[in-house]
Structure formats: structure tokens, C-alpha cells
Design a protein around this motif. Sequence first.
Motif, PDB file in Angstrom:
ATOM      1  N   THR A  38       6.447  32.701   8.314  1.00 39.62           N
ATOM      2  CA  THR A  38       7.784  32.264   7.884  1.00 39.62           C
ATOM      3  C   THR A  38       7.860  32.031   6.379  1.00 39.62           C
ATOM      4  OG1 THR A  38       7.187  29.959   8.278  1.00 39.62           O
ATOM      5  CG2 THR A  38       8.235  31.119  10.103  1.00 39.62           C
ATOM      6  N   LYS A  39       6.685  31.817   5.715  1.00 41.57           N
ATOM      7  CA  LYS A  39       6.730  31.527   4.284  1.00 41.57           C
ATOM      8  C   LYS A  39       6.493  32.767   3.421  1.00 41.57           C
ATOM      9  CE  LYS A  39       4.998  26.951   5.374  1.00 41.57           C
ATOM     10  NZ  LYS A  39       3.736  26.259   5.630  1.00 41.57           N
ATOM     11  N   ARG A  41       6.916  35.914   1.227  1.00 39.46           N
ATOM     12  CA  ARG A  41       7.969  36.517   0.409  1.00 39.46           C
ATOM     13  C   ARG A  41       7.599  37.979   0.179  1.00 39.46           C
ATOM     14  NH1 ARG A  41       8.070  31.894  -3.074  1.00 39.46           N
ATOM     15  NH2 ARG A  41       7.361  33.178  -4.804  1.00 39.46           N
ATOM     16  N   MET A 170       0.034  28.277   3.389  1.00 40.11           N
ATOM     17  CA  MET A 170       0.978  29.352   3.695  1.00 40.11           C
ATOM     18  C   MET A 170       1.229  29.463   5.197  1.00 40.11           C
ATOM     19  SD  MET A 170       1.690  30.947   0.824  1.00 40.11           S
ATOM     20  CE  MET A 170       2.135  32.633   1.248  1.00 40.11           C
ATOM     21  N   ASP A 172       1.718  28.827   9.384  1.00 40.98           N
ATOM     22  CA  ASP A 172       2.648  28.200  10.318  1.00 40.98           C
ATOM     23  C   ASP A 172       1.874  27.452  11.420  1.00 40.98           C
ATOM     24  OD1 ASP A 172       5.117  29.481   9.222  1.00 40.98           O
ATOM     25  OD2 ASP A 172       4.023  31.289   9.809  1.00 40.98           O
ATOM     26  N   ASN A 198       3.265  22.539  10.543  1.00 36.18           N
ATOM     27  CA  ASN A 198       4.404  21.907   9.893  1.00 36.18           C
ATOM     28  C   ASN A 198       4.900  20.739  10.721  1.00 36.18           C
ATOM     29  OD1 ASN A 198       4.632  23.769   7.616  1.00 36.18           O
ATOM     30  ND2 ASN A 198       5.037  25.257   9.247  1.00 36.18           N
TER      31      ASN A 198
END
Lengths: 395, 379
Positions: A38-39, A41, A170, A172, A198
Motif C-alpha cells: 500500500t505504501k 510509489r 514500508m 503492511d 500498522n
Amino acid sequence: MADLETFRTETRAWLEANCPQSQRTPSEEFEDICWGGTKWRFVNEEQRTWLEVMAERGWTAPDWPAEYGGGGLDREHTKVLRQEMARIGARQPLFSMGLSMIGPALLKYGTEAQKQQHIPNIIAGKIWWCQGYSEPNFGSDLAGLQTRCEDKGDHYLVNGQKVWTSYANMADWMFCLVRTDPDAVKHAGISLVLFDVNQPGVTIKPIRLISGKSPFCETFLDDVIVEKGQLVGEINKGWELASYLLTHEREMIGSMGQGNTHEKSLPEHAIEQVGLSNGILADSKLRTDIACWEIDNMAYQFTAERIGDEAKSGQGVGAASSMLKYAGTELNKRRHELNLGIQGTQALVWEGEAYKDGLVASQWLRTKGNSIEGGTSEIQLNIISKRILGLGASK
Amino acid sequence: MALVLNEEQGMLKESAKGFLQENAPVGALRTLRDERDEEGFSRDLWRQMAAMGWAGILIDEAHGGLAFGHVGMGQVMEENGRTLTASPLLSTAILGVSAISIAGSADQKSELLPVIAEGKLLMTLAVDGGSRHNPLNVGVTATASGSGFSLSGEKQFVIDGHVADKIIVSARTSGSEGDSDGITLFVVDADAQGVEIDRIIMADSINSSMVRFVDVAVGADSVLGEPGKGAAVLQQVLDIGNAHLSAELVGLSLEVLERTVAYMNERKQYGVLIGSYQGLQHRAAHLFSEIELAKSVVIKVLQALDEGDDDVSMLASLAKAKVSEVATLATNEGVQLHGGIGMTDELEIGFFMKRARVAEQLLGDQRFHISRFAALNGY
Ligand SMILES: Cc1cc2nc3c(=O)[nH]c(=O)nc-3n(C[C@H](O)[C@H](O)[C@H](O)COP(=O)(O)OP(=O)(O)OC[C@H]3O[C@@H](n4cnc5c(N)ncnc54)[C@H](O)[C@@H]3O)c2cc1C
């Protein structure tokens, strides 16, 4: 399944049509290969597209079962796909510990629910997994790990500290080795659990490496909640899974130096820097060193291939992954040392755009960790001595 | 192609292992050495090997062979490396057969190959003009004389020269030493007028010789392949020879590792097995890892030979270079880890060390093949 030649023709055409141009150039920076999650880019839209089209066919995990979204290919077809990708210099669409480690473990040991929940996300690159094994006092001696996991009725509660957790910042989710029976002897009281990082109770602090990057972290676990359904395999039998996972990790790390086939080779670099004299490299010591490395590298590739073929036909020895890890990582370190020798002083520049901000030096330094992560070279030699050669067995 | 043996190849390996260990173990070589055997090998053993078809493993069926290919022959050679069996397998069944199969005329093939397959004709290949392998340093010249040629010069370290019936010799018909053009191959009778053969006793007790040619007259029909174009044929034969020497050296290295590990699990010092010392364990484990690499380069080149791949030369040099390095390591570690007893003639480990070095030098050592590998790859 289509016969190999048909499959090759179709795959070639499909890759031609679907692999974006920017995904056919050698990867240089870390970000050039997608790790998903999800993080993540994406460096550009093409990187996203490449992941999506490949994931849709299950070709991010070509040999995983189709029912969970994998490619469903056998070994021979997978080989063809890899060859065809290499032919056009296609980058891997996705690289992750989900693919190389926890995925295979879930396919082998996971419950149906665990497979349904996690496998499709790994294939699609939606979740970044990190590995919580090492602790400050238990590295090589991993089975001594102390992170506690208590049964609280409808959930587990985890307390302790992990370290060297690659990319925890980084990630999840984490697959984590924990002690579920503090009274049992070492290996006997360990389990493997999965949780979302998280959440309150998980504190992650990046650690800077000699390469200047900060890809690994200290991970503090205070009253972390783990759902009951997220314990993999049997309770207190986690060591077997951990060992299975380590095998996959070792093979992956061992093969890491193989790199992109369209990358410039050491001889090409050397010809550029040193030049030829009468058709041979002008520096004879360098020429010999490079040839020796190339010889060992090809020998290593053939060995990885042979061991795979032997495993498939039921021959070969176990613990072969230790041999591959040892040989592969030592080889990769040698490659980068040699590369410094070829490039000269410019290889050691640390800052400046002309030098890609110290990329060569940073990559060289990073390889030093290859023979430490996933079990050090010395530990691999211990495993070979004891499990393969049977040395030191008291009589 | 999968880098594993198929069923028949596996069976050949097993039967070779059984036969050689039973009939020609290292002790047999010791006996040949100690009794200063005239021929340096057992004719009787060779008859048995031929009866099993080994002389014809590389010969096609039309000429009475088994056509079992290089992977098959490589298995016999690997097992041979474990027992250090002295026989004309390399000189005759590998080098001789390959040269004739590659370059021979129909007549030459039908005259020579079936007799070789029956074990009734011994051959060898005389390549080097000097002590360091270099196929372009020919050492023998052939000048046109009458309808044929006259050969003069010397060949060094010709294996099995003193027992061979026929010698395949490379000679210069034009150009100068170092040129690849102008080399012609001849098949010469060992008992022809002017051929002088001196047996040389080597460290490994395996047959070698010096062969001098003093105005040896040969007919035009003794030319093997095209005149002046022998270098290319030689190249192919040498690649084959090096692939099989590499197979032998892998077997030898494996045997040394196994014997050394067994000793480490038997010998005690300071009240414990020496195999329990990590300093030694890691050396053995490193050697194991290196031998795994060596095994792979050998099966790769053997398969490439059977498939007729384009990169055979590169793979043959890769194999010989890597395997030579590994065999040196294996035999050095083998002696060292045995301690004092490793230095004795009584223990067989020294036989392996001596054979390893001779086999490494034969047809080009590690350095020769590293350089050739680099050259073939354009640097
Ligand atoms: C780049 C990198 C990424 C990593 N990523 C992760 C990750 O994502 N998740 C994770 O859990 N861990 C990760 N690790 C941790 C890694 O698995 C450990 O560092 C490794 O297992 C060694 O443990 P240690 O650091 O405690 O060293 P130690 O075990 O203290 O070893 C120190 C030295 O002693 C030697 N030694 C130790 N025991 C023996 C023995 N019995 N015999 C001989 N020599 C011995 C070692 O070989 C080493 O040379 C990573 C490490 C690196 C370098």
C-alpha cells in the motif's frame, strides 16, 4: 497446458505486446523493481501497468496454483516464461518476500482461509510483507528467540523486539517468529504468526546501513494483537516452517547476484575502461580475475539449474539451498569488488548526479550483507558440514 | 535439457562403478607401478572393458559401437576418476575415436572404428611439441615427398604412446609455429620406419611417452581430414578430451572428499573427532560446495557435446578451468586433513594428488583454459 513451443511463441508475442519499453531496460535503482504494497510509489505509470498485466495472468507467481490467482505453470513452462522475459530484458514485475518466502509457506502449511486471504494479494502485489525473525540477542542462534506470544482466548498478544527487519517501515504485514511455549526447549516452543504492522503497539525505527540506505529497522512489539486465525501451521511447530522459509530465502538471496541479463557484463565494462590490446584485455591480471569470476558465475548458474532439475526428478541432497546460498552470495560480493577494480576511483564517489549519487559504491557495500542475511556464510558451512557431510557426529 | 542423467546413463554409471571398484581399484594401479609393468595397463582388463562396449561408447552403431554419447562416456570417466584405473580409454576410445569420427574418410572409419570397438586396436593422439600444452606449437613437420609425406620432429608427453598401434599426429605442412593454418593430421603406424617411442614414467604412474619422427614416410591416404585444416579438427577433439578429463577429475575430487570426510569422522585428537573442529568442517564444506559447481560444468559440457551446441569450446574450457582448480583444492586438502599419514605412499590419497596434477596439465591446465575462455568470449 500448451506444448512448450506453442507456449513460447504465444508468450513471446504477448510479452512483445504488453511489456512497456521502460520495463525492458536494466534496473539500476532499488525503486526500478516494484515491491508492491500500500505504501509503494510507482516510479511511472508503466511500472504500474506492467505489474497489473502480469498479475492478471498470475505471472508474478508463474508456478503457483491458478485457483489462488497464480500462473499454474509447471517447471518447464515457467522456465520458458523466464527465458522469454530475459530475451527482451523484461524486469521482474514484482519482487517481494511475499513471493519468495511467506507465499510458498502458506501454500504448503496455511489453512484454506489463510490462502484465500493472503495469496491473491501477494500475487497482485497489494501487500508488502516483512520478516520478523532476528532479535538483538538471537541472530545466527535464531531458535533462542524470546519474543513472547500469549493466548488471550479470542486472540494472541505479542511482546518483544525484532531487529534488522528489512523494510518494516514500508511493510503492511509481518510474518513473525514468536515463542508460544516458554518452558519448552528452544526449537520446540516456537510458532509463526501473521499480523498487520500498522496497528498500535508496533513501533518501527529505521537503521542506517554502511551503504547509506536505511532498508532495515528495529521493530518493537508491545501488546500487539494477533487474530487467532493468523497462526500458521500448528502451534509450537513453527520451527519447521521457519526452516522451510529459510530454504526459500537462501535460494532467493543466493540467486540475487544473477541480475538483469541486459545489464552490462564485467568484460564489457572492462573493455570500456581498460581497452583491448591484440584482441585481449590490456590488463592481464584483471582479465584473469574477470574470467575466473565469469567461470564461477556460469558454474553457479548451471548448479542452480542442476539442483532444481535433480529436485524435480527426486534426486539430489537436501540442504542444497545452503550450498547455493553460500556460493551465490560469496560470488556476488566478488563481483562487486571486481567491479570497483574495473571502474577505478569513480566507483567510490558518494555524492553527485554525474555518479548517480554513489550508486556503484552503495551497491558494492550492500552486497556485504548478502553473506549475513538469511543465515551467514559460516552458518551455511555449518549446515553443509553437519547435514550433508555428517561431520562431527559423535561415535 | 534437464541437467540430470537419464535412466540408461544412470545405469551405465552404476555398472561402471561396480566394475571398476571390483576389478581395477587404486590398488591395481599401485601393483602396475610397483611391478614396473612393461605396458602400464592390463590387456586383460581392457578386453573386459571392450566386451562391455566401453571402447565403442562414442562409436556409431554402423561401425560396431554403442553410440552412447558423451554423457554416457563421461560417467565411465567419472567413475574412473574414483579408481584411477589405467587403461587406453582416454587415448583410444575418446581421443582416437573422436578424431577419426570427426575427420576420417569412409574408408578410414570402416577400417579403424570397428577394430577399436572390439578392443583390438590401440590409438593415441600426439599433439604437443612442448611441455606446456599449445596445439599450435606442433613440433613435427610434414614435407611432401613422392605421392605422400615425410614426417620429422618430436611430440612430447603422448599418452599411451608406447602401447599404441596407431598414432594420430598433428604436423605442420605450411606456415610457421603458432599459425592455425597449415596443420595437417596424419594416422601413422606406431611401428613405421623412423618412429621412435620412449616411454616416460610420470608421477601418476599412468602411461606417457615421447615420440620422435625421423623422416617417417607416410602415404597420402594417411592424411586425416583436409590437409592444412587440421587445427579445427584438433580443436574439436581437444574439447572432447578436456570434457572427459574434467569428468575424471570430478570423480577423483569426490572420492578424495568422501575419503577425507570419513577419516575426519574416525580420527580423534584431544579426545574428540577431528571432524568436530569447525575450522576443519568449514574447509570440507567449502570443498563440497566447489565440487558441486564442478559437477555442473561437466554435465553441461557433456550434454552440449551430445547436442552439438555452438558453445562447446567455451564450455569445455570453462569445465577444464573450473574442475582443475577444484581438483587441486581437493587433493591439497585431502593430504593436509589426513596429517602425517596423508604424506605416506601407503595411503592412497597421494595417488589422487599425483593423478590430478597430471590430468590437469594434460591438454591444457587451468591457466590455459581461463585464457582460452576469455578469448572465446571476446576479451
Ligand atoms: C541486509 C540485512 C537484511 C536483513 N533482513 C532481515 C529481515 O528482514 N528479517 C530478519 O529477521 N532478519 C534480517 N536480517 C538479520 C540476519 O538474519 C542476521 O543478521 C543473521 O542471521 C546473523 O545474525 P547476527 O547479526 O545476530 O550475527 P551473529 O549471529 O552474532 O554472528 C556474528 C558472527 O559470528 C558468526 N557466528 C555466529 N554463530 C556461529 C557459529 N555457530 N559458528 C560459526 N560462526 C558463527 C557469524 O557467522 C558472524 O560472522 C538481515 C541482515 C542483514 C545484514
